[in-house]
Write a protein that holds these residues in place. Structure first.
Motif, short mmCIF file in Angstrom:
data_model
loop_
_atom_site.label_atom_id
_atom_site.label_comp_id
_atom_site.label_asym_id
_atom_site.label_seq_id
_atom_site.Cartn_x
_atom_site.Cartn_y
_atom_site.Cartn_z
N TYR A 222 -8.51 -1.09 -0.78
CA TYR A 222 -8.05 -0.35 -1.95
C TYR A 222 -7.29 -1.26 -2.91
O TYR A 222 -7.46 -1.18 -4.13
CB TYR A 222 -7.16 0.83 -1.54
CG TYR A 222 -6.71 1.63 -2.75
CD1 TYR A 222 -7.61 2.40 -3.46
CD2 TYR A 222 -5.40 1.56 -3.20
CE1 TYR A 222 -7.22 3.11 -4.59
CE2 TYR A 222 -4.99 2.27 -4.33
CZ TYR A 222 -5.91 3.04 -5.01
OH TYR A 222 -5.52 3.72 -6.14
N ALA B 130 -0.43 -6.07 2.90
CA ALA B 130 -0.58 -4.73 3.47
C ALA B 130 -1.20 -4.86 4.85
O ALA B 130 -1.69 -5.92 5.23
CB ALA B 130 -1.43 -3.84 2.57
N SER C 129 -2.27 10.12 -1.76
CA SER C 129 -2.88 9.84 -0.46
C SER C 129 -3.05 11.11 0.37
O SER C 129 -4.10 11.36 0.94
CB SER C 129 -2.04 8.83 0.31
OG SER C 129 -2.59 8.55 1.57
N LYS D 64 -6.43 -0.30 3.53
CA LYS D 64 -5.42 -0.59 2.53
C LYS D 64 -5.76 -1.85 1.74
O LYS D 64 -5.60 -1.90 0.51
CB LYS D 64 -4.04 -0.73 3.19
CG LYS D 64 -3.53 0.55 3.81
CD LYS D 64 -2.21 0.36 4.53
CE LYS D 64 -1.72 1.67 5.14
NZ LYS D 64 -0.43 1.51 5.86
N ILE E 94 -1.82 5.67 1.83
CA ILE E 94 -2.13 4.63 0.86
C ILE E 94 -1.79 5.26 -0.49
O ILE E 94 -2.61 5.92 -1.13
CB ILE E 94 -3.61 4.21 0.91
CG1 ILE E 94 -4.00 3.77 2.32
CG2 ILE E 94 -3.88 3.09 -0.09
CD1 ILE E 94 -5.47 3.44 2.46
N ALA F 105 0.81 -1.22 0.00
CA ALA F 105 0.00 0.00 0.00
C ALA F 105 0.84 1.27 0.00
O ALA F 105 0.30 2.37 -0.06
CB ALA F 105 -0.94 0.01 1.20
#
Length: 346
Positions: A188, A180, A308, A185, A329, A158
């Protein structure tokens, strides 16, 4: 111009002041064009990499003399050009990377070191591309020759280089496993189409990877992408295939792992150390081809540069905190205000 200056080694996450490691100088000299092919860039955005954090702490392998302006990859607009510059004009959007100096409103580079940012590519996002995506691209495409159908395991997936690695893996058709920490995270990474994601905060990494490989009827991991080091590297070696390749990218854990040479011998592993910055000295053509291919992928929508956190230059300590505390992230960026008191000139 405004610039972030490291005057002594120390913690860059501490509040910025004259007594701390980093200070904001409001009237730092604007760099002049040094050669006929020099280009001055008005910096729009510059990204933070873990190496920048280590450098200010004094723990990075390259230790510049004090004082210095930190920074590496950046994007911006051409502000002035030397008389022999042929590739760029004032007003062109560009991105690049430097050993130092991008945490400032202006930076000077030779035209050969700049890349034109294609139409449709966000300029702030372009400032996040060279180091993180460049590192992962050179590692996976040029060193490991990752190919379709191979299994890629990405640790620290991440972070900036990790997200780049998983996306490059998907572009070339690899089976991508990502590790991660934390539900956000993990979610995503799943949204990027990663084949299997392991949450290291609540799962046995090795058992989870083994179960996935068994489900897919795969023998093991062909390429290990490791920016973390420490115990995680040791664990990951348990799932590597015969003939696997290990890409040593960094040591975000703070621990340098030991890779047993006897096991590497028996299993025919190849261990690649990857210090991306040195390619500028030894293989500059590889870097140029790599960044140009990445920019074309961005323009075509094949990869996404996730920003991020964004901060202004006086908030740099908060930006470094986001890196240190692993809150990000994707990429942490410093976005600079356009100066109103400085005019472009040829």
């Amino acid at each position: 111009m405004e610039a972030l200056v490291c005057k002594k080694l120390g913690d860059p996450t501490a509040p910025i002041s004259e007594e701390k490691a980093i200070v904001i100088e409001k009237s730092y000299p604007i760099p002049e064009l040094e050669t006929p092919t020099s280009v001055r860039v008005r910096v729009k955005a510059t990204s933070l990499n873990y190496a920048n954090y280590l450098q200010i702490l004094g723990k990075y392998q390259e230790k510049p003399p004090l004082p210095f302006i930190p920074g590496s990859d950046y994007s911006g607009v051409v502000d002035a050009v030397g008389p022999a510059v042929s590739k760029f004009r004032v007003g062109d959007s560009v991105c690049s990377f430097a050993a130092l100096g991008s945490f400032a409103q202006f930076i000077v580079a030779d035209q050969s070191l700049l890349f034109g940012v294609p139409a449709g590519c966000d300029l702030v996002a372009a400032g996040a591309l060279p180091v993180a995506f460049g590192t992962s691209h050179v590692a996976l495409r040029h060193r490991a020759n990752l190919s379709s159908g191979q299994v890629l395991l990405v640790l620290g997936a991440a972070g900036g280089v990790g997200l780049a690695a998983v996306q490059i893996g998907k572009v070339v058709g690899a089976v991508v496993i990502a590790v991660a920490r934390g539900a956000e995270k993990v979610q995503y990474l799943k949204s990027l189409g990663v084949d299997h994601v392991v949450d290291s905060s609540g799962q046995s990494i090795i058992q989870s990877v083994k179960d996935f490989l068994k489900t897919r009827k795969l023998k093991g991991v062909d390429v290990l992408y490791d920016p973390v080091g420490g115990k995680l590297t040791k664990e990951a070696m348990k799932v590597l295939n015969w003939g696997a390749q290990i890409l040593v990218i960094g040591f975000a854990s703070g621990e340098v792992p030991v890779i047993p040479a006897n096991i590497a011998l028996v299993k025919n592993w190849t261990v690649h150390g990857l210090y991306w910055g040195s390619y500028r000295i030894h293989r500059p053509a590889v870097l140029e081809d790599s960044v140009n291919e990445l920019l074309s992928w961005v323009a075509r929508g094949l990869i996404t540069i996730r920003i991020s956190h964004t901060y202004r230059l006086p908030e740099a300590n908060l930006a470094f905190s986001a890196i240190k505390d692993r809150k990000a992230i994707g990429k942490v960026m410093i976005v600079l205000d356009e100066p109103s008191s400085v005019r472009s000139k040829l």
